[in-house]
Motif scaffolding. Structure first.
Motif, PDB file in Angstrom:
ATOM      1  N   LEU A  26    -103.705  29.450 -80.447  1.00 54.21           N
ATOM      2  CA  LEU A  26    -103.136  28.525 -79.461  1.00 54.21           C
ATOM      3  C   LEU A  26    -103.984  27.265 -79.361  1.00 54.21           C
ATOM      4  O   LEU A  26    -105.201  27.345 -79.189  1.00 54.21           O
ATOM      5  N   THR A  27    -103.353  26.126 -79.494  1.00 58.73           N
ATOM      6  CA  THR A  27    -104.066  24.867 -79.281  1.00 58.73           C
ATOM      7  C   THR A  27    -103.779  24.425 -77.848  1.00 58.73           C
ATOM      8  O   THR A  27    -102.722  23.898 -77.548  1.00 58.73           O
ATOM      9  N   ALA A  28    -104.736  24.687 -76.967  1.00 60.07           N
ATOM     10  CA  ALA A  28    -104.529  24.430 -75.542  1.00 60.07           C
ATOM     11  C   ALA A  28    -104.542  22.945 -75.243  1.00 60.07           C
ATOM     12  O   ALA A  28    -103.788  22.455 -74.407  1.00 60.07           O
ATOM     13  N   VAL A  29    -105.419  22.212 -75.922  1.00 55.82           N
ATOM     14  CA  VAL A  29    -105.473  20.756 -75.785  1.00 55.82           C
ATOM     15  C   VAL A  29    -105.451  20.185 -77.192  1.00 55.82           C
ATOM     16  O   VAL A  29    -106.269  20.545 -78.036  1.00 55.82           O
ATOM     17  N   ASP A  30    -104.491  19.309 -77.426  1.00 50.54           N
ATOM     18  CA  ASP A  30    -104.185  18.896 -78.795  1.00 50.54           C
ATOM     19  C   ASP A  30    -104.328  17.380 -78.944  1.00 50.54           C
ATOM     20  O   ASP A  30    -103.397  16.626 -78.668  1.00 50.54           O
ATOM     21  N   HIS A  31    -105.518  16.943 -79.364  1.00 52.89           N
ATOM     22  CA  HIS A  31    -105.773  15.513 -79.587  1.00 52.89           C
ATOM     23  C   HIS A  31    -105.375  14.642 -78.407  1.00 52.89           C
ATOM     24  O   HIS A  31    -104.437  13.847 -78.500  1.00 52.89           O
ATOM     25  N   VAL A  32    -106.095  14.796 -77.315  1.00 53.59           N
ATOM     26  CA  VAL A  32    -105.786  14.015 -76.115  1.00 53.59           C
ATOM     27  C   VAL A  32    -106.714  12.812 -75.994  1.00 53.59           C
ATOM     28  O   VAL A  32    -107.931  12.942 -76.123  1.00 53.59           O
ATOM     29  N   ASP A  33    -106.116  11.652 -75.798  1.00 52.17           N
ATOM     30  CA  ASP A  33    -106.854  10.432 -75.476  1.00 52.17           C
ATOM     31  C   ASP A  33    -106.479  10.045 -74.057  1.00 52.17           C
ATOM     32  O   ASP A  33    -105.329  10.145 -73.660  1.00 52.17           O
ATOM     33  N   LEU A  34    -107.501   9.588 -73.311  1.00 45.28           N
ATOM     34  CA  LEU A  34    -107.241   9.286 -71.912  1.00 45.28           C
ATOM     35  C   LEU A  34    -108.259   8.272 -71.427  1.00 45.28           C
ATOM     36  O   LEU A  34    -109.420   8.312 -71.836  1.00 45.28           O
ATOM     37  N   VAL A  89     -96.107  11.123 -54.557  1.00 44.85           N
ATOM     38  CA  VAL A  89     -96.608  10.600 -53.291  1.00 44.85           C
ATOM     39  C   VAL A  89     -98.056  10.120 -53.412  1.00 44.85           C
ATOM     40  O   VAL A  89     -98.441   9.109 -52.854  1.00 44.85           O
ATOM     41  N   LEU A  90     -98.870  10.865 -54.154  1.00 46.81           N
ATOM     42  CA  LEU A  90    -100.310  10.619 -54.125  1.00 46.81           C
ATOM     43  C   LEU A  90    -100.820   9.681 -55.219  1.00 46.81           C
ATOM     44  O   LEU A  90    -101.739   8.899 -54.988  1.00 46.81           O
ATOM     45  N   CYS A  91    -100.214   9.771 -56.405  1.00 44.88           N
ATOM     46  CA  CYS A  91    -100.906   9.213 -57.565  1.00 44.88           C
ATOM     47  C   CYS A  91    -100.556   7.759 -57.852  1.00 44.88           C
ATOM     48  O   CYS A  91     -99.414   7.327 -57.703  1.00 44.88           O
ATOM     49  N   ASP A  92    -101.591   7.012 -58.312  1.00 50.21           N
ATOM     50  CA  ASP A  92    -101.370   5.654 -58.815  1.00 50.21           C
ATOM     51  C   ASP A  92    -100.831   5.712 -60.236  1.00 50.21           C
ATOM     52  O   ASP A  92    -100.000   4.919 -60.639  1.00 50.21           O
ATOM     53  N   ARG A  93    -101.399   6.650 -60.980  1.00 45.40           N
ATOM     54  CA  ARG A  93    -100.967   6.811 -62.369  1.00 45.40           C
ATOM     55  C   ARG A  93    -100.797   8.298 -62.672  1.00 45.40           C
ATOM     56  O   ARG A  93    -101.502   9.132 -62.134  1.00 45.40           O
ATOM     57  N   ILE A  94     -99.850   8.556 -63.560  1.00 45.10           N
ATOM     58  CA  ILE A  94     -99.550   9.949 -63.872  1.00 45.10           C
ATOM     59  C   ILE A  94     -99.504  10.143 -65.382  1.00 45.10           C
ATOM     60  O   ILE A  94     -98.898   9.349 -66.100  1.00 45.10           O
ATOM     61  N   ALA A  95    -100.183  11.186 -65.833  1.00 43.39           N
ATOM     62  CA  ALA A  95    -100.057  11.595 -67.228  1.00 43.39           C
ATOM     63  C   ALA A  95     -99.170  12.829 -67.251  1.00 43.39           C
ATOM     64  O   ALA A  95     -99.424  13.776 -66.514  1.00 43.39           O
ATOM     65  N   ILE A  96     -98.136  12.805 -68.048  1.00 43.28           N
ATOM     66  CA  ILE A  96     -97.286  13.985 -68.162  1.00 43.28           C
ATOM     67  C   ILE A  96     -97.687  14.758 -69.399  1.00 43.28           C
ATOM     68  O   ILE A  96     -97.801  14.199 -70.490  1.00 43.28           O
ATOM     69  N   MET A  97     -97.956  16.025 -69.181  1.00 47.88           N
ATOM     70  CA  MET A  97     -98.552  16.831 -70.236  1.00 47.88           C
ATOM     71  C   MET A  97     -97.692  18.040 -70.537  1.00 47.88           C
ATOM     72  O   MET A  97     -97.126  18.661 -69.641  1.00 47.88           O
ATOM     73  N   ASP A  98     -97.572  18.367 -71.811  1.00 42.97           N
ATOM     74  CA  ASP A  98     -96.904  19.601 -72.205  1.00 42.97           C
ATOM     75  C   ASP A  98     -97.413  20.003 -73.583  1.00 42.97           C
ATOM     76  O   ASP A  98     -97.745  19.144 -74.398  1.00 42.97           O
ATOM     77  N   ILE A 138    -100.529  14.821 -74.181  1.00 43.31           N
ATOM     78  CA  ILE A 138    -100.082  13.907 -73.132  1.00 43.31           C
ATOM     79  C   ILE A 138     -98.886  13.124 -73.672  1.00 43.31           C
ATOM     80  O   ILE A 138     -98.970  12.463 -74.710  1.00 43.31           O
ATOM     81  N   LEU A 139     -97.756  13.255 -72.982  1.00 47.57           N
ATOM     82  CA  LEU A 139     -96.519  12.663 -73.483  1.00 47.57           C
ATOM     83  C   LEU A 139     -96.422  11.196 -73.087  1.00 47.57           C
ATOM     84  O   LEU A 139     -95.937  10.367 -73.840  1.00 47.57           O
ATOM     85  N   THR A 140     -96.864  10.892 -71.852  1.00 44.99           N
ATOM     86  CA  THR A 140     -96.843   9.498 -71.420  1.00 44.99           C
ATOM     87  C   THR A 140     -97.772   9.320 -70.235  1.00 44.99           C
ATOM     88  O   THR A 140     -98.069  10.283 -69.530  1.00 44.99           O
ATOM     89  N   VAL A 141     -98.251   8.079 -70.028  1.00 44.45           N
ATOM     90  CA  VAL A 141     -99.085   7.761 -68.863  1.00 44.45           C
ATOM     91  C   VAL A 141     -98.571   6.474 -68.252  1.00 44.45           C
ATOM     92  O   VAL A 141     -98.419   5.464 -68.953  1.00 44.45           O
ATOM     93  N   ASP A 142     -98.257   6.506 -66.956  1.00 43.54           N
ATOM     94  CA  ASP A 142     -97.788   5.283 -66.289  1.00 43.54           C
ATOM     95  C   ASP A 142     -97.805   5.516 -64.784  1.00 43.54           C
ATOM     96  O   ASP A 142     -98.126   6.609 -64.320  1.00 43.54           O
ATOM     97  N   SER A 143     -97.417   4.489 -64.030  1.00 50.54           N
ATOM     98  CA  SER A 143     -97.298   4.684 -62.587  1.00 50.54           C
ATOM     99  C   SER A 143     -96.011   5.451 -62.325  1.00 50.54           C
ATOM    100  O   SER A 143     -95.072   5.377 -63.116  1.00 50.54           O
TER     101      SER A 143
END
Lengths: 355, 316
Positions: free
Chosen positions: B33-41, B212-221, B225-230
């Motif tokens: 299982l690759t739990a985290v797969d080449h993530v840049d952030l 409600v809380l976040c300025d920016r959101i990374a959507i992960m699956d 990370i599929l996308t990062v934006d407000s």
């Protein structure tokens, strides 16, 4: 230093507030001491039960001091029915039945208890001898004077107190390092602590300090209760038990760290710690003396840290030996602690998944 | 130090840095299982940053890699410019971490827990009562942690993460298993942390929470990370349809289909749902037919963004 003290304080409070700890580490081993101590409390040899059938002229004509000696050894009940008396012996309700026909003292005894049988024959025989002597009016040429010596086979409490104390220290230190360690790994407190700037030595050191203090409390309680209530007599450099118990605590704590490292759950740690400490207690002579043990078992017991602790404790607490007697046991225990610590360090994991 | 900081979105201490948290090519595998797969952030100072994804998406592992709790199989994570692996006791006092499990010392009271953590960081005990106050636990200060409720434990756990007044705070599903009331209470606490200048990284599987809380959101699956934006931009970019819900029977299904601009009609569990990109027209038509019984109108939300990105049911 601040972190070390904080961790020690936190674990100290946590320990005393958990009633289970108080039971398993303090009350439970003490229960054994009280139990065994009560069973073996009577230092006086047990009296033998003798059934006297009809008149036994030998007893009745005995001078006062002879009668007293007789009463010291035997609990005599009288009957007139010989068959009933012998039946009592057969049933194990009496150690022997005695009757007199003419000048012959007749004794029937059970062979089941060799000591009782020997005692019965020997004592009665000596009564017959002295009676013969009195009749022939010859003064005794030879006399027997007996003095009791403390031999290496100790009275039960002398043996039990150090042995049970050794077991209590071993169990306490092993459980007390294995179980919190697993619990902290499972509830991730270990990881949480890792995220603080605490050095691992502070963590291990605080646990060691706590375990040593608990072991010394166990020692004080065992010796105190043994002396106060069960006739334990200290002889030897008793203070030397303190450094010995400290070294042993480190050895068992290191053993507990291995148990903690290989256990996935708290229950598993408890089970493995039991599997390790209980057979070791038997093999190390905590409950029963090793004198009758075969050589191969004695050889195995030399690899048990508890054997060294028990031997050392017995030497300085009840065998009258000086502080030099703990030199070798302490060296062996510290070596055991170092080896186990190295193994535990290799097996160590901060959490359940591989890092 | 806390009182000297403003309530702006940049910290005085982190002002010289444009990026507080940086991950490059992070990979973590467990067996096959690759739990985290080449993530840049990259997370900027003062951001309230959300990592959103279903259970098993790799959120927690990603956080653990960034915090330095695990060694990455590849790539590197830096906080405040410093690599987080291997363990760096110089960096640790500058970050605060709240874990999913409530990790406390056995049988200590709420106050004692905070005092121990204060000592572990070498922080003054005055901070303890401050944090009890902030997390609403002042009246529970003498209660053993074993006797606290789920929400109280979570708040205490967060208070412990803040004891060292960290510049970067990581919160792993802080509102999991809380009732709605407790969740909202906790949101206020979390906003307060961010308002005082700390950069906050939060994982959650609650869409509303992230929104409600976040300025920016990374959507992960699936570890990526599929996308990062407000949140607003994510929803806007989706161009999703508006959903109009009515009580079933308010209007015949066939009739609803006939309204211009209505793209889909479905009826289940006593609710009739219409989707449209022209809600003004559809609503006018429904009003004219006096068919607004049980009306609910919902625009697209993060859930739609998520469904659109992952193409699968959201496993909340």
């Amino acid at each position: 230093m601040k972190a070390f003290l904080a961790l020690t304080r936190a674990q100290w409070k946590g320990f005393w507030r958990e009633r289970q700890n108080l039971f398993w580490i303090l009350a439970f081993p003490l229960m054994f001491l009280v139990l065994f101590g009560s069973i073996y409390r009577d230092d006086v040899a047990p009296k033998y039960e003798l059934v006297q059938v009809g008149d036994v002229a030998l007893f009745d004509r005995m001078p006062a001091e002879g009668r007293q000696a007789l009463a010291d050894v035997f609990e005599i009940t009288k009957t007139t029915d010989k068959a009933a008396a012998i039946q009592k012996v057969k049933d194990g309700d009496a150690d022997g039945a005695v009757s007199m026909t003419g000048n012959t003292l007749e004794v029937s005894y059970s062979g089941a208890d060799a000591t009782a049988a020997g005692m019965l024959q020997g004592t009665l025989d000596s009564f017959v001898q002295s009676a013969n002597q009195a009749v022939s009016k010859t003064p005794a040429t030879f006399r027997l004077k007996s003095t009791r010596v403390e031999d290496s086979r100790l009275k039960p409490i002398q043996f039990l107190a150090p042995g049970l104390l050794g077991w209590a220290v071993a169990m306490g230190a092993t459980f007390n390092s294995a179980m919190p360690f697993v619990q902290w790994r499972v509830n991730k407190l270990l990881r949480r602590i890792r995220l603080t700037p605490v050095r691992p030595e502070s963590l291990v050191g605080s646990r060691a300090l706590l375990s040593i203090v608990i072991a010394l409390i166990q020692t004080a309680l065992f010796i105190g209760i043994g002396v106060a209530f069960f006739g334990l007599k200290l002889s030897g450099a008793a203070w030397a038990a303190i450094p010995l118990v400290m070294a042993a605590t480190l050895a068992f704590m290191a053993l507990g760290l291995i148990v903690g490292a290989i256990s996935k759950t708290v229950d598993a740690a408890s089970g493995i710690a039991n599997v390790v400490t209980l057979p070791m207690a038997f093999l190390s002579g905590s409950f029963i003396p090793l004198e009758m043990a075969p050589d191969w078992l004695l050889a195995i017991s030399k690899f048990m840290p508890l054997r060294w602790l028990n031997d050392g404790l017995m030497d300085v607490l009840v065998r009258g030996k000086g502080a030099e007697a703990i030199g070798l046991p302490i060296l062996v225990l510290l070596a055991f602690a170092i080896v186990c610590s190295l193994i535990a360090a290799r097996l160590f994991k901060w959490d359940d998944k591989a890092a | 130090m806390g009182e000297t900081r403003g309530s702006t979105t940049t910290t005085s201490r982190g002002a010289d840095q444009t990026v507080v948290i940086e991950a490059r090519g992070l990979v973590k595998r467990y067996g096959s299982l690759t739990a985290v797969d080449h993530v840049d952030l990259a997370v900027e100072p003062g951001t309230f940053f959300g990592v959103l994804g279903p259970n098993g998406a790799g959120k927690t592992t990603l956080l653990e890699l960034i915090e330095g709790l695990r060694q990455p199989d590849a790539g590197e994570a830096r906080i405040l410019g410093e690599p987080t692996w291997p363990r760096d006791t110089g960096l640790l006092p500058r970050i605060g971490v709240q874990q999913q499990a409530s990790s406390f010392f056995e049988r200590l009271t709420a106050k004692e827990q905070l005092e121990v953590f204060a000592d572990l960081y070498g922080v003054d005990h005055r901070r303890v009562s401050e944090l009890l106050e902030m997390s609403g636990l002042t009246d529970k200060s003498k209660t053993k942690t074993e006797d606290l409720s789920g929400g109280q434990k979570q708040r205490l756990s967060i208070a412990c993460a803040l004891i060292n007044d960290p510049e970067v705070v990581f919160l792993d599903e802080p509102t999991a298993a809380l009732d709605p009331q407790a969740r909202r209470n906790l949101w206020d606490v979390l906003r307060g942390i961010n308002d005082r200048g700390a950069t906050v990284v939060l994982t959650t599987h609650h869409m509303d929470e992230a929104e409600v809380l976040c300025d920016r959101i990374a959507i992960m699956d699936h570890g990526q990370i599929l996308t990062v934006d407000s949140p607003a931009a994510l929803v806007r970019d989706l161009g999703a349809a508006t959903r109009i819900n009515l009580r079933a029977g308010a209007i015949q299904v066939e009739e609803a289909r006939g309204i211009r601009g209505v793209e889909g009609v479905s009826q289940e569990d006593g609710t009739l749902s219409l989707t449209t990109h022209d809600p003004t027209h559809a609503l006018t038509e429904l009003a004219r037919r006096d068919a607004l019984d049980g009306l609910q109108v919902t625009g697209a939300n993060l859930e739609d963004v998520f469904l659109n990105l992952t193409g699968r049911e959201y496993r909340a």
